[in-house]
Design an enzyme around this catalytic site. Sequence first.
Site, PDB file in Angstrom:
ATOM      1  N   CYS A   1      48.402 -29.790 -12.666  1.00  0.00           N
ATOM      2  CA  CYS A   1      49.534 -28.867 -12.623  1.00  0.00           C
ATOM      3  C   CYS A   1      49.721 -28.457 -11.165  1.00  0.00           C
ATOM      4  O   CYS A   1      48.822 -27.870 -10.563  1.00  0.00           O
ATOM      5  CB  CYS A   1      49.232 -27.650 -13.498  1.00  0.00           C
TER       6      CYS A   1
ATOM      7  N   CYS B   1      49.761 -18.941 -13.873  1.00  0.00           N
ATOM      8  CA  CYS B   1      50.604 -19.058 -12.710  1.00  0.00           C
ATOM      9  C   CYS B   1      50.460 -17.982 -11.622  1.00  0.00           C
ATOM     10  O   CYS B   1      50.780 -16.816 -11.846  1.00  0.00           O
ATOM     11  CB  CYS B   1      52.018 -18.990 -13.261  1.00  0.00           C
TER      12      CYS B   1
ATOM     13  N   CYS C   1      60.845 -13.223 -12.264  1.00  0.00           N
ATOM     14  CA  CYS C   1      60.507 -12.997 -13.678  1.00  0.00           C
ATOM     15  C   CYS C   1      59.500 -11.850 -13.775  1.00  0.00           C
ATOM     16  O   CYS C   1      58.529 -11.794 -13.024  1.00  0.00           O
ATOM     17  CB  CYS C   1      59.939 -14.264 -14.323  1.00  0.00           C
TER      18      CYS C   1
ATOM     19  N   CYS D   1      57.719 -17.470  -5.051  1.00  0.00           N
ATOM     20  CA  CYS D   1      58.862 -17.780  -5.913  1.00  0.00           C
ATOM     21  C   CYS D   1      59.878 -16.656  -5.784  1.00  0.00           C
ATOM     22  O   CYS D   1      59.514 -15.488  -5.645  1.00  0.00           O
ATOM     23  CB  CYS D   1      58.393 -17.903  -7.362  1.00  0.00           C
TER      24      CYS D   1
ATOM     25  N   CYS E   1      55.495 -12.395 -14.296  1.00  0.00           N
ATOM     26  CA  CYS E   1      54.850 -13.487 -13.569  1.00  0.00           C
ATOM     27  C   CYS E   1      54.249 -13.020 -12.239  1.00  0.00           C
ATOM     28  O   CYS E   1      54.874 -12.242 -11.511  1.00  0.00           O
ATOM     29  CB  CYS E   1      55.889 -14.583 -13.325  1.00  0.00           C
TER      30      CYS E   1
ATOM     31  N   GLU F   1      48.366 -22.935  -5.523  1.00  0.00           N
ATOM     32  CA  GLU F   1      47.384 -23.241  -6.556  1.00  0.00           C
ATOM     33  C   GLU F   1      47.694 -24.590  -7.200  1.00  0.00           C
ATOM     34  O   GLU F   1      48.843 -24.909  -7.464  1.00  0.00           O
ATOM     35  CB  GLU F   1      47.441 -22.174  -7.655  1.00  0.00           C
TER      36      GLU F   1
HETATM   37  N1  SAH Z   1      59.537 -21.697 -12.472  1.00  0.00           N
HETATM   38  C1  SAH Z   1      59.175 -22.610 -13.508  1.00  0.00           C
HETATM   39  C2  SAH Z   1      57.760 -23.155 -13.396  1.00  0.00           C
HETATM   40  C3  SAH Z   1      56.669 -22.193 -13.034  1.00  0.00           C
HETATM   41  S1  SAH Z   1      56.202 -21.010 -14.249  1.00  0.00           S
HETATM   42  C4  SAH Z   1      59.442 -22.000 -14.867  1.00  0.00           C
HETATM   43  O1  SAH Z   1      59.901 -20.879 -14.925  1.00  0.00           O
HETATM   44  O2  SAH Z   1      59.249 -22.674 -15.871  1.00  0.00           O
HETATM   45  C5  SAH Z   1      55.361 -21.953 -15.452  1.00  0.00           C
HETATM   46  C6  SAH Z   1      55.275 -21.276 -16.813  1.00  0.00           C
HETATM   47  O3  SAH Z   1      54.325 -20.210 -16.773  1.00  0.00           O
HETATM   48  C7  SAH Z   1      56.592 -20.671 -17.229  1.00  0.00           C
HETATM   49  O4  SAH Z   1      56.890 -20.918 -18.554  1.00  0.00           O
HETATM   50  C8  SAH Z   1      56.323 -19.216 -16.946  1.00  0.00           C
HETATM   51  O5  SAH Z   1      57.209 -18.423 -17.625  1.00  0.00           O
HETATM   52  C9  SAH Z   1      54.867 -19.086 -17.389  1.00  0.00           C
HETATM   53  N2  SAH Z   1      54.231 -17.834 -16.980  1.00  0.00           N
HETATM   54  C10 SAH Z   1      54.480 -17.075 -15.902  1.00  0.00           C
HETATM   55  N3  SAH Z   1      53.752 -15.943 -15.914  1.00  0.00           N
HETATM   56  C11 SAH Z   1      53.003 -16.001 -17.036  1.00  0.00           C
HETATM   57  C12 SAH Z   1      52.046 -15.105 -17.621  1.00  0.00           C
HETATM   58  N4  SAH Z   1      51.734 -13.943 -17.051  1.00  0.00           N
HETATM   59  N5  SAH Z   1      51.482 -15.463 -18.791  1.00  0.00           N
HETATM   60  C13 SAH Z   1      51.804 -16.643 -19.391  1.00  0.00           C
HETATM   61  N6  SAH Z   1      52.694 -17.509 -18.884  1.00  0.00           N
HETATM   62  C14 SAH Z   1      53.296 -17.191 -17.723  1.00  0.00           C
END
Ligand code: SAH
Length: 349
Positions: A104, A335, A115, A111, A118, A91
């Site tokens: 972006c 994301c 987390c 990944c 995510c 994306e």
């Molecule tokens: N791996 C990197 C970059 C990708 S995630 C990182 O962890 O920063 C980019 C941002 O989107 C991160 O801050 C991540 O925690 C956030 N993100 C992921 N899932 C999300 C969700 N469901 N709602 C809001 N933000 C989210």
Amino acid sequence: MKKKNLFGLTLTELENELADLPKFRAKQIAAWLYRRGAKSFDEMSDLPKDLRADFQTRYEIGTPELIRQLDSADGLTTKFLLKFSDGAAVETVLMRHDYGNSVCISSQVGCQMGCKFCASTLKGLERNLTAGEMLAEIIFVNDFLRGANQKVDTLVVMGIGEPLTNFDNLLKMLRLLHENYTLGLSYRKVTISTCGIVPAIRQLIEEKIPVTLSISLHAPNDKLRSELMPINSAFSLREVLQAGENYALATGRRVTYEYILIGGVNDTEEHARQLAKILAGQLANVNLIPLNPVDERNFQPPSHNSIQKFFHYLNTHKINATIRKEMGAEINAACGQLRSKWQGAGDKG
Ligand code: SAH
């Protein structure tokens, strides 16, 4: 024989590859690839016809194919699902801010960070993106904007993937993007978002590429952070904050700490108090992000009231905080959600 991909090569690499041609040919080709949106050698009208035909047999232009485009109702956000030749899809999002067009990009296909909130990590990591593929995401959007006489003004590496575990490719892409024969983008217009890969943050300092660093914190203590982000068991909160402080000191650039607010999980006043305490005295901003719920995950967004209270607590306790303007939630701009749905539908069109 597989054709060699020219997209993603530096000018010097192009000159070496085309060493039997006059040097200006490499410059022409770089301009076509990176500034003039060529998708085929046939379009390169200032190259002799026989040279174009010869290139056609030996080389390819490794740019992705657009498989979905979604525009937000307010017209400010456009999300692209792009597919590379091996079928890997990522994306890329265009956000039209008052300060310019921001793109972006994804840094990996999937990944492996795991987390819990995510969507990008649901099926693990498929592979890294190459420098050329990351650049191709940006050039794709820049080509898209050219029609409206616009361009990409800023870059955030905040899409699918953990950029600091794809470090060499990331660096090569940033250096390429800085070159005048591509976008000539200043490093100050780039933000890298990481879940906190401490040794790579150190390495970034050594490379002296003064990008803005954004660190995904999401919890104010190790216990909660480890529950939400498995990477916390490798690099503790203390180490991550120390790396952030070192980055700010070395570059003079304020570090942004991203903090997703998850209803009933990390959004109480006690969490705000702990967060203000661990960030006291740091050259830092906190960016509060209301959770974007993911179907497969059982987390709720925060209430309006808890967002405001959290925000207020930080700002009245000497912590610079902002609330992220949600862009494009209705088009799954959070994301990994579009890719995840596309995979789920088994639609590999
Ligand atoms: N791996 C990197 C970059 C990708 S995630 C990182 O962890 O920063 C980019 C941002 O989107 C991160 O801050 C991540 O925690 C956030 N993100 C992921 N899932 C999300 C969700 N469901 N709602 C809001 N933000 C989210």
